[in-house]
Each structure stands twice: as structure tokens, then as C-alpha cells.
Design a protein around this motif. Structure first.
Motif, PDB file in Angstrom:
ATOM      1  N   UNK A   4      -4.444  20.077  27.792  1.00  0.00           N
ATOM      2  CA  UNK A   4      -5.227  20.086  29.027  1.00  0.00           C
ATOM      3  C   UNK A   4      -6.485  20.910  28.814  1.00  0.00           C
ATOM      4  N   UNK A   5      -7.633  20.336  29.123  1.00  0.00           N
ATOM      5  CA  UNK A   5      -8.900  21.058  29.011  1.00  0.00           C
ATOM      6  C   UNK A   5      -9.089  21.953  30.232  1.00  0.00           C
ATOM      7  N   UNK A   6      -9.421  23.216  30.007  1.00  0.00           N
ATOM      8  CA  UNK A   6      -9.629  24.138  31.126  1.00  0.00           C
ATOM      9  C   UNK A   6     -10.924  23.868  31.873  1.00  0.00           C
ATOM     10  N   UNK A   7     -11.767  22.987  31.348  1.00  0.00           N
ATOM     11  CA  UNK A   7     -12.999  22.624  32.054  1.00  0.00           C
ATOM     12  C   UNK A   7     -12.863  21.254  32.727  1.00  0.00           C
ATOM     13  N   UNK A   8     -11.649  20.718  32.732  1.00  0.00           N
ATOM     14  CA  UNK A   8     -11.404  19.405  33.324  1.00  0.00           C
ATOM     15  C   UNK A   8     -11.184  19.473  34.821  1.00  0.00           C
ATOM     16  N   UNK A   9     -11.171  18.310  35.438  1.00  0.00           N
ATOM     17  CA  UNK A   9     -10.940  18.199  36.874  1.00  0.00           C
ATOM     18  C   UNK A   9      -9.442  18.145  37.163  1.00  0.00           C
ATOM     19  N   UNK A  10      -9.067  18.741  38.280  1.00  0.00           N
ATOM     20  CA  UNK A  10      -7.665  18.823  38.681  1.00  0.00           C
ATOM     21  C   UNK A  10      -7.017  17.441  38.737  1.00  0.00           C
ATOM     22  N   UNK A  27      -7.768  14.701  37.183  1.00  0.00           N
ATOM     23  CA  UNK A  27      -7.607  14.141  35.836  1.00  0.00           C
ATOM     24  C   UNK A  27      -6.408  14.781  35.139  1.00  0.00           C
ATOM     25  N   UNK A  28      -6.263  16.103  35.295  1.00  0.00           N
ATOM     26  CA  UNK A  28      -5.105  16.792  34.711  1.00  0.00           C
ATOM     27  C   UNK A  28      -3.810  16.217  35.270  1.00  0.00           C
ATOM     28  N   UNK A  29      -3.766  16.025  36.591  1.00  0.00           N
ATOM     29  CA  UNK A  29      -2.555  15.491  37.234  1.00  0.00           C
ATOM     30  C   UNK A  29      -2.274  14.065  36.782  1.00  0.00           C
ATOM     31  N   UNK A  30      -3.304  13.243  36.673  1.00  0.00           N
ATOM     32  CA  UNK A  30      -3.119  11.861  36.222  1.00  0.00           C
ATOM     33  C   UNK A  30      -2.541  11.836  34.813  1.00  0.00           C
ATOM     34  N   UNK A  73     -14.110  29.395  35.205  1.00  0.00           N
ATOM     35  CA  UNK A  73     -12.943  29.793  35.988  1.00  0.00           C
ATOM     36  C   UNK A  73     -11.732  29.028  35.474  1.00  0.00           C
ATOM     37  N   UNK A  74     -10.574  29.627  35.608  1.00  0.00           N
ATOM     38  CA  UNK A  74      -9.344  28.946  35.228  1.00  0.00           C
ATOM     39  C   UNK A  74      -8.561  28.495  36.459  1.00  0.00           C
ATOM     40  N   UNK A  75      -9.210  28.492  37.613  1.00  0.00           N
ATOM     41  CA  UNK A  75      -8.542  28.160  38.869  1.00  0.00           C
ATOM     42  C   UNK A  75      -7.913  26.783  38.882  1.00  0.00           C
ATOM     43  N   UNK A  76      -8.635  25.769  38.427  1.00  0.00           N
ATOM     44  CA  UNK A  76      -8.099  24.410  38.482  1.00  0.00           C
ATOM     45  C   UNK A  76      -6.922  24.229  37.533  1.00  0.00           C
ATOM     46  N   UNK A  77      -7.032  24.774  36.337  1.00  0.00           N
ATOM     47  CA  UNK A  77      -5.934  24.609  35.380  1.00  0.00           C
ATOM     48  C   UNK A  77      -4.719  25.429  35.815  1.00  0.00           C
TER      49      UNK A  77
END
Length: 86
Positions: A7-13, A15-18, A41-45
């Protein structure tokens, strides 16, 4: 052999879930969080990890392999967060 979701920490939430829902059937042992050095930020990951209950096993903070692959622990997360604040 253990399966990890990368999982990329700069990715969108979303996309990570998909990606999680597409690969969860293989029996994921955890996640490898990449590009930590590029994240503002690491908030989304972190939200992704909490919502999916997937454990972060490793993180990367550079392009050198294997030197830049590290075990993920909450001491790292705390230190990273403090560095963003100050």
C-alpha cells in the motif's frame, strides 16, 4: 509463505480499500506501507489499516532495497508524527 498487500502511503483511501477487497481472498497476513518518506501525512493509510484491521508489517522510506525496508512499529509512527508537527 505469507501474503502482504503493498500500500502506498501517498495513495487515496478508496484505492487502498479497492485493492484490499480485490486481494483479501488470498489470506493477507498484513501490509507493507511504501513511500513513507514522500507522505505529508499518514492519515489515510492509518485509517485504511484501522478500517480493514490489516496489520502493517513493514514500511519503506527510500528506494534502496533492502536497506530502506523496516519493521513497522508504533514507535516509528509516534516519531514520524512528532516530526510532522515540529
Amino acid at each position: 509463505i505469507k501474503n502482504y498487500l503493498v500500500v502506498s502511503s501517498v495513495g487515496q483511501y478508496q484505492v487502498m480499500c479497492a485493492n484490499f477487497y480485490n486481494y483479501k481472498m488470498v489470506g493477507l497476513s498484513g501490509a507493507i506501507i511504501t513511500k513513507v518518506d514522500e507522505a505529508v501525512s499518514l492519515g489515510e493509510v492509518l485509517s485504511f489499516l484501522i478500517d480493514t484491521r490489516l496489520k502493517a508489517g513493514y514500511f519503506t522510506d527510500g528506494q534502496r532495497v533492502p536497506e530502506d525496508i523496516h519493521l513497522f512499529d508504533f514507535r516509528f509512527e509516534f516519531t514520524f508524527t512528532l516530526n510532522l508537527i515540529y
